[in-house]
Design a protein around this motif. Structure first.
Motif, PDB file in Angstrom:
ATOM      1  N   ASP A   1       0.833  -1.205   0.000  1.00 16.07           N
ATOM      2  CA  ASP A   1       0.000   0.000   0.000  1.00 16.07           C
ATOM      3  C   ASP A   1       0.869   1.258   0.000  1.00 16.07           C
ATOM      4  N   ALA A   2       1.943   1.250   0.793  1.00 13.71           N
ATOM      5  CA  ALA A   2       2.853   2.400   0.853  1.00 13.71           C
ATOM      6  C   ALA A   2       3.544   2.625  -0.490  1.00 13.71           C
TER       7      ALA A   2
ATOM      8  N   GLU B   1       1.165   4.203  -2.881  1.00 11.90           N
ATOM      9  CA  GLU B   1       0.995   5.615  -2.510  1.00 11.90           C
ATOM     10  C   GLU B   1       2.151   6.453  -3.057  1.00 11.90           C
ATOM     11  N   LYS B   2       3.371   5.924  -2.967  1.00  6.94           N
ATOM     12  CA  LYS B   2       4.532   6.623  -3.535  1.00  6.94           C
ATOM     13  C   LYS B   2       4.367   6.817  -5.036  1.00  6.94           C
TER      14      LYS B   2
ATOM     15  N   TYR C   1      -4.428   3.264  -7.856  1.00  6.49           N
ATOM     16  CA  TYR C   1      -5.635   3.412  -7.030  1.00  6.49           C
ATOM     17  C   TYR C   1      -6.334   2.063  -6.882  1.00  6.49           C
TER      18      TYR C   1
ATOM     19  N   ARG D   1      -4.298  -0.249  -4.656  1.00  5.85           N
ATOM     20  CA  ARG D   1      -4.404   0.176  -3.260  1.00  5.85           C
ATOM     21  C   ARG D   1      -5.721  -0.337  -2.674  1.00  5.85           C
TER      22      ARG D   1
ATOM     23  N   ASN E   1      -5.961  -2.933   0.435  1.00 10.39           N
ATOM     24  CA  ASN E   1      -6.665  -2.589   1.676  1.00 10.39           C
ATOM     25  C   ASN E   1      -7.864  -3.497   1.922  1.00 10.39           C
TER      26      ASN E   1
ATOM     27  N   ASN F   1     -10.240   4.325  -2.006  1.00  6.98           N
ATOM     28  CA  ASN F   1      -9.367   3.991  -3.138  1.00  6.98           C
ATOM     29  C   ASN F   1     -10.176   3.678  -4.394  1.00  6.98           C
TER      30      ASN F   1
END
Length: 564
Positions: free
Chosen positions: A459-460, A463-464, A476, A479, A483, A495
């Motif tokens: 997930d991180a 996001e990056k 998106y 992610r 999640n 998301n």
């Protein structure tokens, strides 16, 4: 009469002796000049032969000791260089120059104060118009393992005060400005050096080097060919041509093979005009690594082994080529021999290839399974590599992608993790995409013990990606999926909603694509399911959105019946 004849004969003998001495001095001067020309042409073995001959015949020639010591420094043979510098100090003619050589050794050892003390000894008896020592000190600063161009320029400015019209002063200034990145000043100095001495081919060649640095490859080649027109036997210009065609190949991937071939042809010409010593062969081996011709590298390494069975650097070439050519046992043995040889200075690539070779050893023939112990051992060396040179991560991307393609997702993630945490890497964005995907897929499917930490990393990573590239809409979507696996419904909903909103902005044509509609269906169904226990009205609303896209969607239809 007899006495007069004797006097006349004695005068003849005296005149003849003076003539012989003058002739010997002229030959001596020509020899040192010949040695310097050999050094400039990078014919180092020839230069050493000439200089050793001068030292044998005239041990008072301090400049010969200094020049010979410098040749050994160029070839990274520090011990021999130091021996000749120390002997040269006692020479009655120009012996002080050897303090400069010792000063460069001090610079290589990061002992600046000792170097400056030696430079002071070299210059203490200089006359007002002397300047040669300043040139040599400047070159010591430039040729040190950690070049100091600023100090070199400071010293050269002293030489230029009364001798600005000396070609060697201008050439050295050009090199110092070039090292400082001052291209315009370097160009003026090189041009002046060649105008002052048209035999100084290095100065003219460096004009081409400046053009190569500015990526004006055609103009650089033109400049090199002008040097060849003056002297087709000037070896270094062919090396520059080779490196220029290497740059062309890198900038034109579709023509890379043809340009690499041209580059290697120029490099072979360079070799033929210099010497085929073990040191020149090593330079060629370095170039073969650059153009990634590992078959030729292995052949060259074997030739070098025949010439010098104890030089540890040869193990590096054997290790690299054996790894690339699939000879795993030889690769590991050679690289470990090189890294563990006393006095060697391993670089990041040595550890990188050793680590990858250990991993390769633990991989089955199909490449679909890796022994965990072998993989762990390989990662230790890879980590050492990246600690030495963080940008080594760029060489790992292809390895990570290969693992990913073969569904070795856990291993792929561990490889991509290095690049995903190195923002300065040119593959940073790509590595984060694959790092996220690898962690996600490693924790998807049936009978998988979900690693929540790995999913959080995925997930991180996504996001990056979105921070660096907000238009990469798949991030998106992934992610949201990640999640969902983490059972973070509120984050998942956001998301999916972000994915729907960003995609909708692209217009009806994008939404109408079957692949997009399938993703919208996935999004609506998962959002609806998240509301099923808390807000039935909203859940039904989203299931109906699914049916607008896919009227036969059984999951949505059955869910609506249950919710009603």
């Amino acid at each position: 009469m007899k006495n007069k004849l004797i006097t006349i004969n004695m005068n003849k003998v005296t005149i003849l002796s003076v003539a012989i001495l003058a002739s010997a001095f002229t030959v001596q001067a020509q020899d040192i000049d010949q040695a310097k020309k050999a050094v400039d042409a990078e014919q180092f073995e020839s230069a050493k032969t000439i200089l050793k001959s001068i030292i044998r015949d005239k041990p008072s020639n301090g400049e010969a000791f200094y020049t010979l010591g410098n040749v050994y420094l160029t070839q990274n043979v520090k011990d021999s260089a130091k021996i000749y510098f120390q002997k040269g100090i006692t020479a009655s003619d120009e012996g002080q120059l050897n303090y400069i050589g010792l000063g460069q050794i001090d610079l290589n050892d990061s002992n600046v104060s000792a170097a400056q003390a030696n430079f002071a000894l070299a210059t203490k008896d200089m006359r007002r118009k002397d300047f040669q020592e300043f040139i040599f000190i400047a070159r010591a600063y430039m040729n040190a393992e950690k070049p100091d161009y600023k100090s070199a320029l400071t010293v050269l400015n002293k030489a230029a005060v009364n001798n600005s019209q000396d070609a060697q002063v201008q050439l050295a200034l050009g090199d110092a400005y070039y090292g400082e990145g001052k291209q315009n000043e370097a160009y003026i100095a090189y041009r002046s050096a060649f105008q002052l001495d048209s035999s100084l081919l290095k100065a003219k060649m460096q004009l081409g080097v400046l053009l190569k640095g500015a990526k004006s490859y055609d103009e650089a080649s033109k400049a090199y060919n002008e040097v060849i027109a003056i002297n087709p036997n000037y070896g270094p210009v062919y090396r520059e041509l080779a490196e220029t065609y290497y740059k062309i190949a890198r900038n034109k991937p579709s023509q890379a093979d043809a340009n690499y071939k041209i580059a290697l042809g120029h490099y072979d010409k360079y070799m033929s005009l210099t010497d085929y010593s073990i040191h020149s062969r090593m330079r060629r081996a370095d170039f073969l690594i650059l153009i990634e011709d590992y078959v030729a590298l292995e052949a060259e390494a074997k030739k070098m082994t025949e010439l010098d069975k104890v030089n540890p650097r040869i193990y590096r070439y054997l290790g690299y080529s054996a790894y690339k050519n699939g000879n795993i046992g030889v690769a590991i043995k050679s690289l470990e021999n090189f890294i563990n040889s006393p006095g060697n200075k391993p670089i990041a690539l040595d550890y990188l290839y050793l680590g990858l070779t250990k991993i390769k050893k633990g991989t089955n023939l199909e490449g679909t399974a890796i022994d965990s112990t072998a993989f762990a051992k390989g990662l230790i060396d890879i980590k050492k590599s990246i600690e030495m040179e963080p940008l080594a991560v760029q060489d790992l991307s292809s390895v990570g992608k290969d693992f990913f393609t073969k569904k070795l997702y856990k291993e792929s993630a561990e490889i991509f993790e290095f690049g995903a945490n190195t923002p300065e890497s040119k593959s940073y964005l790509d590595d984060n995409v694959y790092y996220g995907l690898a962690n996600y897929y490693a924790n998807s499917g049936k009978d998988v013990n979900i690693d929540k930490i790995a999913l959080q990393k995925a997930d991180a990573a996504f996001e990056k990606v979105l921070v660096a590239s907000p238009t990469y809409l798949e991030a998106y979507l992934y992610r949201a999926r990640t999640n969902r696996s983490l059972e973070k419904d509120d984050v998942m909903v956001k998301n999916y909603e972000d994915y729907i909103a960003k995609t909708t902005e692209l217009g009806a044509e994008e939404i109408a694509k079957p692949a997009t509609m399938a993703k919208f269906t996935e999004a609506y169904n998962n959002i609806a399911a998240s509301y099923a226990n808390t807000d039935k009205v909203k859940a039904i609303e989203y299931f109906k959105k699914t049916l607008e896209i896919d009227p036969a969607n059984s999951y949505a239809m059955e869910s609506i019946k249950i919710l009603k």
